[in-house]
Design a protein around this motif. Structure first.
Motif, PDB file in Angstrom:
ATOM      1  N   GLY A 119     -16.176  -5.534  -3.659  1.00 18.36           N
ATOM      2  CA  GLY A 119     -15.587  -4.634  -2.670  1.00 18.36           C
ATOM      3  C   GLY A 119     -14.504  -3.737  -3.237  1.00 18.36           C
ATOM      4  O   GLY A 119     -14.479  -3.438  -4.425  1.00 18.36           O
ATOM      5  N   ILE A 120     -13.616  -3.336  -2.332  1.00 18.84           N
ATOM      6  CA  ILE A 120     -12.541  -2.398  -2.676  1.00 18.84           C
ATOM      7  C   ILE A 120     -11.237  -3.185  -2.811  1.00 18.84           C
ATOM      8  O   ILE A 120     -10.765  -3.804  -1.852  1.00 18.84           O
ATOM      9  N   LEU A 121     -10.643  -3.145  -3.976  1.00 20.90           N
ATOM     10  CA  LEU A 121      -9.356  -3.810  -4.200  1.00 20.90           C
ATOM     11  C   LEU A 121      -8.242  -2.780  -4.401  1.00 20.90           C
ATOM     12  O   LEU A 121      -7.089  -3.014  -4.064  1.00 20.90           O
ATOM     13  N   ASP A 122      -8.635  -1.669  -4.966  1.00 16.13           N
ATOM     14  CA  ASP A 122      -7.660  -0.640  -5.323  1.00 16.13           C
ATOM     15  C   ASP A 122      -7.138   0.065  -4.057  1.00 16.13           C
ATOM     16  O   ASP A 122      -7.919   0.569  -3.244  1.00 16.13           O
ATOM     17  N   HIS A 123      -5.822   0.065  -3.898  1.00 16.18           N
ATOM     18  CA  HIS A 123      -5.244   0.615  -2.664  1.00 16.18           C
ATOM     19  C   HIS A 123      -5.481   2.113  -2.524  1.00 16.18           C
ATOM     20  O   HIS A 123      -5.667   2.623  -1.416  1.00 16.18           O
ATOM     21  N   GLU A 124      -5.461   2.813  -3.632  1.00 11.44           N
ATOM     22  CA  GLU A 124      -5.666   4.251  -3.563  1.00 11.44           C
ATOM     23  C   GLU A 124      -7.070   4.581  -3.039  1.00 11.44           C
ATOM     24  O   GLU A 124      -7.240   5.426  -2.158  1.00 11.44           O
ATOM     25  N   THR A 125      -8.048   3.855  -3.583  1.00 11.96           N
ATOM     26  CA  THR A 125      -9.427   4.035  -3.124  1.00 11.96           C
ATOM     27  C   THR A 125      -9.554   3.672  -1.647  1.00 11.96           C
ATOM     28  O   THR A 125     -10.212   4.370  -0.872  1.00 11.96           O
ATOM     29  N   ALA A 126      -8.893   2.588  -1.261  1.00 12.67           N
ATOM     30  CA  ALA A 126      -8.960   2.147   0.140  1.00 12.67           C
ATOM     31  C   ALA A 126      -8.351   3.209   1.055  1.00 12.67           C
ATOM     32  O   ALA A 126      -8.913   3.544   2.104  1.00 12.67           O
ATOM     33  N   ARG A 127      -7.213   3.731   0.656  1.00 15.67           N
ATOM     34  CA  ARG A 127      -6.555   4.750   1.493  1.00 15.67           C
ATOM     35  C   ARG A 127      -7.390   6.010   1.593  1.00 15.67           C
ATOM     36  O   ARG A 127      -7.503   6.614   2.664  1.00 15.67           O
ATOM     37  N   ALA A 128      -8.009   6.392   0.468  1.00 13.66           N
ATOM     38  CA  ALA A 128      -8.852   7.590   0.474  1.00 13.66           C
ATOM     39  C   ALA A 128     -10.018   7.432   1.444  1.00 13.66           C
ATOM     40  O   ALA A 128     -10.535   8.409   1.990  1.00 13.66           O
TER      41      ALA A 128
END
Lengths: 469, 469
Positions: A360-369
């Motif tokens: 899944g998504i761990l990176d906060h920047e990717t999640a926010r985007a």
């Protein structure tokens, strides 16, 4: 009678060819492969170099002869496809005898990925290796074998010192702290090399959670692997042969270097034919793995796939995706239109005596985007009932969307055998189905003292995150 | 200041008490426990008897003193609750000093389950054991210890034969082929007993798939456990002490018998108070674990819970459900109304060198009663990349609803350490979320050669079932 042409004979290509021919035996299936090896397990190369697998052919799940004779696939190894003409529906391949032109009704581009060439001076020196192909694996294994032989000859009771090799017993360098770097550190250390691992960024295994990276880093340290973080390699210095890894800060003497700094999709052939690439630089495809050209598909390490959490196209060059999407193309070509499925970016790695997985998504920047408000928490929990004689610790990181509670991603690490990798299966499902962390905490996961605490560590992590969000 | 009274101090009761007090420190929390042990891991008893756990106290996760002093819970051990008066909102408990009456604002009935007493003659003979309590575990361990001592004394070089025990080295019987029966067969065989296991029906571990049962049966056979199927035990024959297990067909001499034929919910106290039972015979509850009486909850092995697939109430007396639903009651009582979550009927077992897990609905009759049209298929797959030096076989059974493709249940078995149990996590999610087998086949499960084939065996099973339905 339709003709299905496949360019590239590894995971995606051979999965597609096999599935198409099995489902529609009337189909003519032609596969062009540049090299001599097809359908090989590149993921096994570190274990071959390590010496745990005796022969390169062990990595081949199905041989060219079996594809030809048992599966009735027109497999042409040693054929380098140099052009695709989408108007004439032909591909042009070059082999030792010249060129052949093959027409197609359906075409799959499965050209894979190539090792990234980082901007480092001295990459062409002797003793510098990559691990992108079977040939690379063979070279590395030979190096390791020679080094071991040399060492044996150096033993006082084994006669005079080795005369035929100048350098093969000293420290070695690994450039890159991703899967390949970590797996090769293990493979080399297991062969008694002193290993120096250089990582450009601030942590190894950067697609995993920070907590996972730290645990693996600590373990590499215990295993006497020297890890250099924030260490951008400028040069592999030496004469004809590599002698040192040079960063801004250090000059570390080595006798061999393995460069594992990731891969990039092989897209030149596709681009020249007018096939569109996505933002990631890999070939853009729809849910059915179709490119912008009619009847032209792309799958495997050269192509994008949609992420199950964000829905956005990503480039995750891993074996399962290649197999799965290749197989889906084969099924579609055989007449049953089939989606290729998304990717969760799941990955697993063994590093000496620890294992780790992420999804899944761990990176906060990717999640926010992607419109999420990410929250990440990490817990440590017993891997088995506290009273059970065996057991260790599973460290679980969960990233969730704070307002909705949706599980976006997870990362686990444990001692080897304590199940971080297989336990990640619960999270792959949660991430794929868009499950909330409160619902995940209520999962009725299997428990018995030899396998778990009453609450599996994933459940404990879910409870903790739910309590904090 | 409200008072929360809990009847029964094991998994559900102590989870509820702890959570309620933690979330609302103003709450008075009173727990009545009949025995002296609280919050103990009954699941660990077979491993204590086996000798892998040295002390019974190791099974206790939190001691009575810790509950009293650190968690500020008014824990009254040695108190047998004999009556609940829902009109006065009181419970009456009896201890060595007489009776106490305690008022409550919220009440949790967590009276657990008791070993079933099967219709077998001679259950009261010496040498017949059950494994329902810590005291049972202590007795069994003592028996095993004496037997080992006896054997040591029988060694020619250890002096004269043991004088103080007549019978403790011969064959032993296990009645019942469920978890307890199988785990105890391992525990006894590990102590060099010749084990005879009697199962009334046609297979052991009958809640698992037939293919799983067969695999475990084959393994018990390899381990020299004599398993008798279709063997209804009529009598445990003998004099003061048990001497033989008698079925319609056989009379097998034994020197000890362990009876493990399941448990039934302890409901007498609840029934007398007017608390309604469900069709399963356990206490009926709603999603919040509430009974028909206001402010009276029930959780753990005495209560029902709704199945995640059928939505119907079931009685699955296992540790995680007890912990989870107890904790939910505690949270509700502390002011945050919380659902207890459903059960998937997930279970895991280790039997010598194999491990197995099951989840969801496997039984076709149950599936049909819930409106499904079940289809079951079983596959065998490598547990790791074929070329990897370690590895074994994972056998996966999937049961799906044929028309919709929904995954109803699964069962896995593998060598111990090859991950059948942790791999079941993927299926628990699929079963809980109502995922179709086609979608499951597209899950991006973790892969690396030391852990898996490219397609996890669960994915392979999903592909096969999807192709056949």
């Amino acid at each position: 009678m339709d003709t299905f042409v496949v360019v590239g004979g590894d995971a995606a290509g051979m999965s597609a060819a096999s599935k198409a021919k099995r489902d529609d035996p009337d189909l003519d299936v032609v596969v062009f492969e540049r090299g001599e090896w097809v359908s090989y397990g590149a993921c096994g190369l570190p274990y071959y170099v390590k010496g745990e697998i005796q022969s390169l052919t062990d990595l081949v799940s199905v041989t060219p002869e079996e594809f030809r004779e048992e599966r009735d696939i027109d497999l042409r190894t040693g054929h380098d496809v140099v052009a695709i003409d989408p108007d004439d529906r032909t591909v042009t391949a070059r082999n030792d005898d010249g060129e052949v032109v093959q027409t197609y009704d359906h075409l799959l581009v499965a050209t894979g990925a190539a090792a990234v060439t980082p901007p480092i001076a001295g990459l062409d020196r002797e003793g510098v290796y990559t691990l992108g192909s079977m040939a690379d694996g063979k070279d590395l294994r030979e190096y390791v074998g020679r080094a071991r032989e040399h060492r044996d000859l150096q033993q006082p009771d084994r006669g005079p010192a080795c005369q035929f090799l100048e350098t093969c017993t000293g420290p070695v360098g690994v450039v890159g702290g991703g899967y390949i770097g970590v797996e090769m550190a293990e493979a080399l250390a297991a062969n008694d090399f002193e290993v120096h691992l250089f990582q450009r960024g601030g942590r190894i295994l950067k697609s995993f959670s920070e907590a996972t990276s730290e645990a693996v880093l600590d373990h590499l340290d215990e295993q006497d692997v020297a890890v250099y973080l924030h260490a951008e390699v400028e040069e592999l210095a030496g004469g004809e042969r590599v002698e040192a890894v040079v960063t801004a800060e250090e000059r570390v003497p080595v006798e061999m270097v393995l460069v594992g700094t990731g891969v990039r999709p092989r897209t030149a052939l596709a681009e020249e034919a007018g096939i569109e690439l996505g933002e990631t630089g890999a070939i853009a495809t729809d849910a059915y793995c179709e490119t912008n050209l009619p009847n032209v598909y792309a799958a495997g390490d050269c192509a994008e796939a949609d992420h199950v959490v964000t829905g956005d196209p990503v480039h995750v060059p891993l074996a399962l995706t290649a197999n799965r999407r290749g197989r889906a193309v084969g099924q579609t070509v055989a007449g049953e239109r089939t989606e290729g499925g998304g990717v969760a970016g799941t990955a697993a790695v063994k590093a000496f005596d620890v294992e780790a997985a992420r999804t899944g998504i761990l990176d906060h920047e990717t999640a926010r985007a992607a419109g999420f408000d990410p929250l990440t928490r990490t817990i440590d929990a017993n891997s088995r009932a506290g009273y059970y004689p065996e057991g260790g610790t599973v460290r679980v990181t969960l990233t969730v969307d704070r307002p909705s509670g949706r599980v976006l991603g997870g990362s686990l690490v444990s001692e080897y055998g304590e199940g971080a990798v297989h336990r990640s299966h619960a999270l792959v499902g949660a991430v794929t189905e868009g499950v909330t962390v409160a619902d995940l905490a209520n999962y009725d996961l299997a428990y018995a003292p030899p396998f778990n605490t009453t609450w599996d560590p994933v459940l404990t992590a879910a409870k903790v995150v739910e309590g904090e969000r």
